[in-house]
Design a protein around this motif. Structure first.
Motif, PDB file in Angstrom:
ATOM      1  N   ARG A 283       0.683  -1.143   0.180  1.00 37.13           N
ATOM      2  CA  ARG A 283      -0.087  -0.102  -0.326  1.00 37.13           C
ATOM      3  C   ARG A 283       1.182   1.470  -0.095  1.00 37.13           C
ATOM      4  N   ILE A 284       2.221   1.170   0.503  1.00 38.59           N
ATOM      5  CA  ILE A 284       2.684   2.855   0.883  1.00 38.59           C
ATOM      6  C   ILE A 284       3.967   2.220   0.676  1.00 38.59           C
TER       7      ILE A 284
ATOM      8  N   PHE B  21       5.950  -0.087  -8.189  1.00 36.60           N
ATOM      9  CA  PHE B  21       6.041   0.517  -7.316  1.00 36.60           C
ATOM     10  C   PHE B  21       5.144   1.972  -7.749  1.00 36.60           C
ATOM     11  N   GLU B  22       6.420   3.278  -8.169  1.00 34.60           N
ATOM     12  CA  GLU B  22       5.660   4.237  -8.094  1.00 34.60           C
ATOM     13  C   GLU B  22       5.318   4.889  -9.406  1.00 34.60           C
ATOM     14  N   GLU B  23       5.362   3.369 -10.611  1.00 36.07           N
ATOM     15  CA  GLU B  23       4.154   3.777 -11.820  1.00 36.07           C
ATOM     16  C   GLU B  23       2.788   2.874 -11.580  1.00 36.07           C
ATOM     17  N   ALA B  24       2.552   2.169 -10.448  1.00 38.45           N
ATOM     18  CA  ALA B  24       1.044   1.799  -9.997  1.00 38.45           C
ATOM     19  C   ALA B  24       0.626   2.946  -8.890  1.00 38.45           C
ATOM     20  N   LYS B  25       1.868   3.622  -8.529  1.00 36.07           N
ATOM     21  CA  LYS B  25       0.585   4.616  -7.269  1.00 36.07           C
ATOM     22  C   LYS B  25       0.525   5.557  -8.194  1.00 36.07           C
TER      23      LYS B  25
ATOM     24  N   ASN C 224      -2.930   5.018 -10.029  1.00 35.65           N
ATOM     25  CA  ASN C 224      -4.260   4.432  -9.316  1.00 35.65           C
ATOM     26  C   ASN C 224      -4.149   3.268  -8.893  1.00 35.65           C
ATOM     27  N   ASN C 225      -3.273   2.107  -8.754  1.00 34.90           N
ATOM     28  CA  ASN C 225      -3.366   0.532  -9.510  1.00 34.90           C
ATOM     29  C   ASN C 225      -2.882   0.148  -8.437  1.00 34.90           C
TER      30      ASN C 225
END
Length: 446
Positions: A89-90, A223-227, A230-231
């Motif tokens: 999540r974070i 993770f940065e791409e997913a964040k 909003n994935n």
């Protein structure tokens, strides 16, 4: 064959900067801290704690002492759910900083505990509580470090770079043994007084060094791409159990192989000392020798898995461990020190090291980035319950009695066979691009 060209930033999802070497160093150091602390505890549980935390230093005290080693593995699945959730999540980096501080604080606290003679049964209770905190930390450390390193690594070198996560465990165990060896050589009044506490206090130094290395490590491009898109899964555990439950179960069973390490590094120490009448320092030097060898062989096994695949290397490590372990244990009842060292290196550096080097990539590649931290943490920590309680289970079955090497060997063979069969059911992923890991089986290499 996979391309040998490094991907450019524009070709990487999220266009984030990959820093595989820095991620590998940070993972190495984090694992070194974890296993410095764990090996110190394991060695003390085998050699020191029966005398200071329990009323009578007899066989029952040894079993109870080894059981405290296993209590961390009770906390691990709970920590895996909690830390896995926040890791997905974070971000991986924030959780890894938390696990580092918690491990260091709990280990330092163990060195400050009162003994049984001072406070009675409150003493082992406090020991168990501190051990549970170690377990909570460990639940997120390797999963986070493996996820972080894998997502920073280029596609064709994922196994090599993630192998450094587990190679860090060897570094930590070597450091711990080198510090603990002089402690067991001290006179009893010093050894059971302040001497045993010093290795636990020294963990603070390793934690501080790792803290400064890890705090500058960037989050992974995936993770940065997913964040950014909003994935991020709101409930990673729900997604994991819905779409990846088979992979979680597979990781649980494969992770039984970690019991080889605790048998080798904890139970075998007790067996050599109690049954083989070996000097305690020699049993620790055997562990040092095996771990020094693994410092060199594990990166090579990781590199090999990038060439021929994860499954053959992992399965070789499991089967070879089962074959060599009885010879190693039997040698502890002889006076042939050279043979003991040769077999120690063989069982750990040349057999178990293969599975140990490959599992960070092998397990992590079963999951997508959305649930990778959770899947890796929960799967491994449930499987590691076997590793945590292996010393006390086998000791209770008579593994520390004359001829107990047979029972220890049969136990090792059983868990190795389960791990190997489970690995056979997995997909081979060494040629699958990182962005497609954990997707439908049709996208994976059979």
């Amino acid at each position: 064959m996979p391309s040998t060209r490094e991907p450019s930033a524009s070709e990487v999802p999220g266009a984030g900067k990959r820093t595989p070497v820095k991620a590998a160093v940070a993972s190495f150091m984090g694992s070194a801290v974890e296993y410095y602390d764990f090996f110190i505890f394991g060695s003390a549980a085998a050699l020191i704690f029966p005398h200071i935390f329990f009323p009578d230093a007899d066989a029952n005290a040894s079993v109870m002492s080894l059981a405290t080693f296993g209590f961390a593995y009770i906390a691990r699945p709970i920590g895996a759910v909690i830390l896995g959730h926040f890791g997905d999540r974070i971000g991986r980096q924030k959780v890894l900083m938390f696990t580092l501080v918690l491990m260091g604080a709990s280990t330092f606290a163990i060195g400050c505990l009162p003994t049984f003679d001072q406070v009675g049964w409150l003493s082992p209770i406090l020991l168990v509580l501190a051990r549970l905190c170690q377990g909570l930390s460990a639940a997120g450390e390797q999963a986070g470090a493996s996820s972080m390193t894998l997502e920073h690594a280029p596609d064709h070198r994922r196994s090599f770079f993630t192998s450094w996560t587990l190679t860090g465990t060897q570094g930590g165990q070597i450091l711990a043994a080198l510090i603990f060896i002089p402690v067991v050589a001290l006179p009893d009044d010093i050894k059971y007084g302040i001497g045993w506490r010093i290795p636990f206090w020294l963990s603070a130094v390793v934690v501080l060094v790792t803290f400064f290395i890890r705090r500058s490590l960037h989050e992974t491009p995936e993770f940065e791409e997913a964040k950014k898109n909003n994935n991020i899964a709101k409930l990673p555990l729900a997604v994991l159990l819905k779409f990846h439950w088979k992979d979680v179960l597979r990781v649980v069973l494969c992770a039984f192989i970690a019991a080889v390490s605790t048998v080798y590094g904890t139970l075998a120490i007790s067996y050599g000392k109690n049954i083989g009448n070996m000097d305690a320092s020699i049993t620790l030097w055997l562990v040092v020798a095996g771990n020094i060898g693994a410092l060199f062989t594990q990166p090579l096994f990781g590199k090999l898995a990038d060439i021929i695949g994860r499954k053959p290397v992992f399965i070789y490590g499991a089967i070879a461990s089962a074959v060599i372990m009885p010879f190693y244990l039997r040698s502890m009842e002889t006076n042939n020190t050279l043979l003991q060292f040769v077999l120690s290196v063989a069982v750990f550096s040349c057999a178990y090291a293969a599975a140990n080097a490959v599992w960070p990539s092998f397990y992590a590649e079963m999951f997508s980035s959305k649930v990778r931290f959770s899947g890796l943490a929960i799967g491994t920590q449930l499987g590691f319950l076997m590793a945590g309680f292996a010393p006390s289970i086998v000791a209770a079955m008579g593994g520390l009695e004359p001829g107990g090497w047979v029972k220890i060997s049969l136990f090792t063979a059983a868990i190795a066979l389960i791990s190997a069969i489970s690995a056979l059911t997995a997909r081979e992923t060494y040629r699958v691009p990182t962005a497609q890991l954990g997707s439908t089986p049709e996208l994976a290499t059979k």
